[in-house]
Design an enzyme around this catalytic site. Structure first.
Site, PDB file in Angstrom:
ATOM      1  N   SER A 506      39.525   1.839 -74.100  1.00  0.00           N
ATOM      2  CA  SER A 506      37.851   1.799 -73.175  1.00  0.00           C
ATOM      3  C   SER A 506      36.952   2.343 -73.056  1.00  0.00           C
ATOM      4  O   SER A 506      37.944   4.054 -71.964  1.00  0.00           O
ATOM      5  CB  SER A 506      38.085   0.889 -72.406  1.00  0.00           C
ATOM      6  OG  SER A 506      36.634   0.722 -71.936  1.00  0.00           O
ATOM      7  N   TYR A 519      42.216  -3.009 -64.867  1.00  0.00           N
ATOM      8  CA  TYR A 519      42.224  -2.813 -66.529  1.00  0.00           C
ATOM      9  C   TYR A 519      41.848  -1.792 -66.331  1.00  0.00           C
ATOM     10  O   TYR A 519      42.523  -0.939 -67.523  1.00  0.00           O
ATOM     11  CB  TYR A 519      40.249  -3.488 -66.528  1.00  0.00           C
ATOM     12  CG  TYR A 519      40.287  -3.343 -68.471  1.00  0.00           C
ATOM     13  CD1 TYR A 519      40.648  -4.512 -69.132  1.00  0.00           C
ATOM     14  CD2 TYR A 519      39.518  -2.549 -69.016  1.00  0.00           C
ATOM     15  CE1 TYR A 519      40.944  -4.557 -70.535  1.00  0.00           C
ATOM     16  CE2 TYR A 519      38.871  -2.929 -69.665  1.00  0.00           C
ATOM     17  CZ  TYR A 519      39.204  -3.516 -70.770  1.00  0.00           C
ATOM     18  OH  TYR A 519      39.012  -3.058 -72.666  1.00  0.00           O
TER      19      TYR A 519
END
Ligand code: ZN
Length: 629
Positions: A506, A519
């Site tokens: 990401s 995350y």
């Protein structure tokens, strides 16, 4: 028996063809042909005799009227007076006799049908007939099994010469073509079809041939490692997928397996699966086969495993597997019934394999897609990026193994991809990860690409974060990918043809967000996992790379309403502004889609990126804070 249905003679020919084509003991996948002679009006309204015969390349089982080109019969019959004719001359001549000039090319056995005076003619490659016709003395075997009134023609390649020889035997009840098949005829559809059934039934009884099918291997099979090694060896040139018939273990284990491997029950099988089967006692057998015949084998008999077939796509592999089952079992039946067999000599096999007419068919096949023969596993494939990536890789010819905990979504993804294997379960459970790897090997014989995409959103400020929420994010977003990396490794090493590991990380890995800790930390760890995999895999040709997307909303499960609300609040905007907000803060000012990620994954999965490993590819529209470093 009941009358063969149809309003016209052509319709009845279609019905009869379908009856024959749907019977696996008569013909397989495009083999055999049928015809009828009727009267049609030409362009001037004159009534003329026409031969309607199956077109080359169509399948009797699914035949329709349009698959039966017509030829003016009175233009064909004078050819009987000729002494000889090459294939090229014959094909060119047939081209001038077509009722519909743009119709499908008629069967190579057209003149055989035309020269026989009967109205209806059927030609099949029935296993039982071939078992008889491959006996050491085919004439005697046919006489004993089918009677004196069935004639035998010694082997000759299909074409003009064979057509003339069969025509000379029109006073017989039927003709058996040695090493090839059966020709029957009759005034009515029923007469011809019933004669085929009768003779095949008598041959079946005589050679004691049982029904032939393909058996899937047991899923707990222990020969997985061997299959993976074999796939690697066969894929050094072009990637291949494997299909296995465990039902042929007995044949593969016979002392005389070499004899069976050296024969085919019909020359038609030579065209479809190659002239010879490789007996796989060890992997060196593939080297020896390649040295002798100049290509890796397509069909192998492996003691302990059964029959293994290789092809660039699984459908072709399955068709070949069925042809091989019929070929091997029919040959075994001949040997068992007659104590031996007669088969084509090496020059005859070469002659058939080099047949220009058939090679022309192969030459017109479309080019193989970029990822033909390759096998890709995509995790988190039930939605969002995973679904887009899976569909994209399949479109490039890859075979897909899909995994996700969301069964409903996964089945929806799989329903759009031919032959995809879908496995539902929790990738944080090592037993499920084992099942996924085993599933890929069982379905296709190995793995080339893994797309590590499964993940969950996990938010919360550190001071307020529950311990479990932290652990859950690390487990799903990081540890599960380690579990899979570890388990795919031995498969890639055994194959020995490298592999591509693509980790979907990401933008957060380099540009984290406050309140997005569990995350962001896991995604940063994933980039580091990728780097270690690249370091450790290089020597084996295993490439590892990461893709860092940002803000992909369409079809994503990750962006729940709750997450949208949270991130909108963090950026001081309304939840419905979030797509526009993320797009506008990127350098290119554009929204990023799952297809953009799929494009990056396809590059990393393909040989186009063969010199790239340990790399992070951003797919975020350009976010300076997230530039890789
Ligand atoms: Zn034939």
């Amino acid at each position: 028996m009941a009358a063969i249905p149809g309003d016209t003679e052509l319709d009845r020919l279609v019905s009869r063809s379908r009856l024959i084509g749907s019977d696996r003991s008569l013909v397989l996948h495009g083999g055999g042909n049928t015809s009828t002679k009727l009267v049609e009006a030409d362009h001037l309204g004159r009534e003329r005799r026409v031969l309607r015969i199956k077109g080359s390349g169509s399948d009797l089982a699914t035949a329709e009227r349009r698959h039966f080109p017509g030829l003016w019969l009175d233009d064909l019959l004078p050819l009987r007076e000729r002494a000889e004719m090459t294939d090229e001359e014959m094909v060119a001549y047939l081209g001038h006799c077509m009722v519909e000039p743009d119709g499908p090319r008629p069967s190579i056995e057209t003149l055989l049908h035309a020269f026989l005076p009967a109205t209806n003619v059927d030609h099949v490659h029935a296993d039982a007939i071939c078992a008889l016709a491959n006996a050491p003395d085919p004439h005697r075997a046919v006489r004993e099994a089918l009677g004196d009134d069935v004639a035998v023609v010694d082997y000759i390649r299909p074409g003009f010469g064979l057509s003339k020889r069969v025509a000379d035997l029109a006073s017989a009840r039927a003709v058996v073509l040695a090493h090839h098949g059966l020709v029957t005829w009759g005034a009515s559809n029923e007469e011809s079809y019933e004669l085929t059934l009768e003779l095949v039934a008598r041959a079946t009884q005589y050679v004691e041939l049982s029904e032939i099918g393909v058996a899937s291997p047991a899923t707990d099979s222990t020969d997985t490692d061997e299959l993976v090694r074999l796939r690697g060896r066969l894929s050094r040139g072009n990637r291949q997928v494997l299909a296995v018939d465990a039902g042929q273990r007995t044949i593969a284990g016979r002392d005389d397996v070499e004899l069976i491997a050296a024969a085919r029950s019909t020359p038609d099988h030579i065209l479809r699966i190659g002239g010879r089967t490789c007996v796989l006692r060890d992997l060196d057998a593939v080297d020896r086969f390649e040295q002798t015949y100049g290509a890796v084998p397509r069909v192998l008999l492996a003691p302990g495993i059964g029959c293994v077939v290789a092809a660039a796509d699984v459908r072709t592999a399955r068709v070949r597997l069925e042809l091989a089952a019929h070929s091997h079992r029919t040959t075994a039946a001949t040997i068992d019934r007659f104590g031996g067999s007669s088969w084509l000599s090496d020059p005859e096999i070469d002659d058939f394999e080099q047949w220009p007419l058939e090679l022309a068919k192969l030459a017109s096949a479309p080019p193989a897609p970029e990822l033909a023969g390759s096998i890709a596993l995509v995790t988190g494939a039930a939605s969002g990026i995973g679904r887009d990536v899976a569909g994209d890789l399949a479109g490039r010819g890859a075979h897909l193994v899909l995994a996700d905990i969301d069964g409903e979504g996964l089945l929806e993804t799989a329903s759009g991809i031919a032959d995809a294997v879908a496995l539902v379960g929790d990738l944080t459970d090592p037993r499920f990860v084992d099942r996924v790897i085993a599933g890929a090997v069982a379905a296709f014989g190995g793995l080339d690409t893994v797309v590590f995409n499964a993940g969950i959103a996990a938010t919360g400020a550190l001071a307020a974060l529950g311990d479990h929420d932290w652990q859950r994010s690390i487990e799903v977003n990081l540890t599960s990918h380690f579990l899979l990396t570890k388990r795919v490794w031995p498969v890639l090493q055994r194959q020995g043809i490298g592999g591509s590991l693509v980790y979907i990380s990401s933008k957060n890995a380099f540009a984290p967000g406050a309140g997005f800790g569990p995350y962001s930390v896991a995604k940063a760890g994933l980039v580091q996992l990728m780097r270690i995999a690249a370091l450790e895999g290089g020597a084996d040709g295993i490439r590892a790379n990461a893709v860092n997307p940002d803000a992909i909303f369409a079809g994503s499960k990750l962006w729940s309403d709750e997450l949208r609300a949270q991130r909108a609040a963090a950026h001081g905007i309304e939840p419905d502004e979030i797509e526009r907000f993320y797009a506008s803060r990127s350098l290119l000012g554009r929204a990023v889609s799952g297809n953009d990620v799929a494009e990056a994954v396809a590059f990393l999965a393909s040989e186009r990126s063969q010199a790239t490993t340990g790399c992070v590819l951003t797919v975020d529209g350009g976010v300076p804070a997230a530039f890789p470093r």
